[in-house]
Design an enzyme around this catalytic site. Structure first.
Site, mmCIF file in Angstrom:
data_model
loop_
_atom_site.group_PDB
_atom_site.id
_atom_site.type_symbol
_atom_site.label_atom_id
_atom_site.label_comp_id
_atom_site.label_asym_id
_atom_site.label_seq_id
_atom_site.Cartn_x
_atom_site.Cartn_y
_atom_site.Cartn_z
ATOM 1 N N ARG A 81 0.848 -1.189 0.000
ATOM 2 C CA ARG A 81 0.000 0.000 0.000
ATOM 3 C C ARG A 81 0.878 1.232 0.000
ATOM 4 N NH1 ARG A 81 -4.680 0.749 4.358
ATOM 5 N NH2 ARG A 81 -2.909 1.168 5.681
ATOM 6 N N THR A 114 -1.026 7.541 -0.742
ATOM 7 C CA THR A 114 -2.327 7.436 -1.439
ATOM 8 C C THR A 114 -3.166 6.276 -0.912
ATOM 9 O OG1 THR A 114 -1.475 5.915 -3.104
ATOM 10 C CG2 THR A 114 -1.222 8.270 -3.564
ATOM 11 N N ASP A 139 4.710 -5.961 9.410
ATOM 12 C CA ASP A 139 5.798 -5.600 10.332
ATOM 13 C C ASP A 139 5.790 -6.492 11.566
ATOM 14 O OD1 ASP A 139 6.905 -3.629 8.784
ATOM 15 O OD2 ASP A 139 5.858 -1.970 9.775
HETATM 16 C C1 PRP Z 1 -1.190 -4.609 4.411
HETATM 17 C C2 PRP Z 1 -2.033 -5.867 4.520
HETATM 18 C C3 PRP Z 1 -2.863 -5.817 3.278
HETATM 19 C C4 PRP Z 1 -3.086 -4.339 3.091
HETATM 20 C C5 PRP Z 1 -4.476 -4.022 3.565
HETATM 21 O O1 PRP Z 1 -0.133 -4.798 3.553
HETATM 22 O O2 PRP Z 1 -1.276 -7.032 4.637
HETATM 23 O O3 PRP Z 1 -2.227 -6.363 2.137
HETATM 24 O O4 PRP Z 1 -2.125 -3.668 3.906
HETATM 25 O O5 PRP Z 1 -4.768 -2.703 3.325
HETATM 26 P P1 PRP Z 1 -5.821 -2.229 2.218
HETATM 27 O O6 PRP Z 1 -7.020 -3.088 2.394
HETATM 28 O O7 PRP Z 1 -6.069 -0.793 2.564
HETATM 29 O O8 PRP Z 1 -5.183 -2.386 0.875
HETATM 30 P P2 PRP Z 1 1.008 -3.677 3.349
HETATM 31 O O9 PRP Z 1 0.678 -2.801 2.214
HETATM 32 O O10 PRP Z 1 1.267 -3.010 4.669
HETATM 33 O O11 PRP Z 1 2.241 -4.531 2.887
HETATM 34 P P3 PRP Z 1 3.077 -5.657 3.669
HETATM 35 O O12 PRP Z 1 2.167 -6.862 3.802
HETATM 36 O O13 PRP Z 1 4.216 -5.894 2.746
HETATM 37 O O14 PRP Z 1 3.497 -5.102 4.993
HETATM 38 N N1 URA Z 2 -2.575 -2.992 6.861
HETATM 39 C C1 URA Z 2 -2.229 -3.453 8.087
HETATM 40 O O1 URA Z 2 -1.271 -4.233 8.224
HETATM 41 N N2 URA Z 2 -2.945 -3.038 9.140
HETATM 42 C C2 URA Z 2 -3.980 -2.201 9.030
HETATM 43 O O2 URA Z 2 -4.614 -1.860 10.061
HETATM 44 C C3 URA Z 2 -4.343 -1.735 7.757
HETATM 45 C C4 URA Z 2 -3.611 -2.158 6.687
#
Ligand code: PRP
Ligand code: URA
Length: 209
Positions: free
Chosen positions: A104, A108, A203
């Site tokens: 994400r 944005t 994380d």
């Molecule tokens: C987190 C989570 C989802 C996303 C959810 O991933 O694991 O994939 O955010 O958010 P959304 O519904 O608003 O898209 P992140 O982008 O933090 O990546 P990561 O898993 O690599 O930490």
């Molecule tokens: N992604 C996460 O890991 N946690 C949240 O709360 C939202 C998006």
């Protein structure tokens, strides 16, 4: 219209309570994400079709049940979805595993694609897309669209914690996809984090913060 199932099994609810705690460290967090995925997988596969087959036991011939129909695939959304794969494979060890890389954009909140590798016969499989968090819905909606663009049309989505905003978007864009949720939370905060949620799932699984 798709099915939405909130998994209210006591073991799932208990473990979700533990991963929400700020002082749960990465090792326990990772372990419990895996256990929750296993329990959710057990519940979410209740409706898989069975067929009768005749077999021979050491004593006689008899009729037993075996899974019928499409083979399964698990597609985690990287990174955090990776934490759910082991638990899913414990329940369905013959499943193939694909990977979709999305993150994400912190400004944005839009998903940015960086990887996609799927089993060659993915379009013939029933696919479980897994990600612990459904927040705005941007990532999971985009991942499912990537699968549909490659001809996959039998898709279920499994997440541990969902926000109403993300579920609404999922149902609007992909009304054909059944959604399995561990806990339905209250809302998103100004940074797109789920409230009360558990913070950043990736994380916390990988200890990167
Ligand atoms: C987190 C989570 C989802 C996303 C959810 O991933 O694991 O994939 O955010 O958010 P959304 O519904 O608003 O898209 P992140 O982008 O933090 O990546 P990561 O898993 O690599 O930490
Ligand atoms: N992604 C996460 O890991 N946690 C949240 O709360 C939202 C998006």
């Amino acid at each position: 219209m798709s099915k939405v199932m909130i998994m209210d099994h006591p073991l799932i609810q208990h473990k979700i309570g533990l991963i929400r705690k700020i002082d749960t460290g990465s090792k326990d967090f990772r372990q419990m994400i895996s256990e929750i995925a296993m329990l959710m997988c057990y519940e979410a596969t209740r409706d898989l079709k069975l067929q009768d087959v005749e077999i021979t036991t050491p004593i006689c011939t008899t009729t037993v049940k075996e899974l019928q129909g499409k083979k399964l695939a698990i597609v985690p959304i990287l990174r955090a979805g990776l934490g759910m794969v082991d638990g899913m494979l414990t329940m369905i060890p013959a499943a193939k595993v694909g990977h979709i890389g999305l993150y994400r954009d912190p400004e944005t909140l839009n998903p940015v694609e960086y990887y996609c590798k799927l089993p060659a016969d993915c379009s013939e499989r029933e696919v479980f897309v897994v990600d612990p968090m459904l927040a705005t819905g941007g990532s999971s909606v985009a991942a499912i669209q990537m699968l549909k663009d490659k001809g996959v049309n039998n898709i279920r989505f499994m997440c541990i914690i969902a926000a109403p905003e993300g579920l609404k978007k999922m149902q609007e864009v992909h009304p054909d996809v059944d959604v399995y949720i561990g806990a339905m939370d209250d809302h998103l905060n100004d940074h797109g984090y789920i409230v009360p949620g558990l913070g950043d799932a990736g994380d916390r699984i990988f200890g990167t913060k």
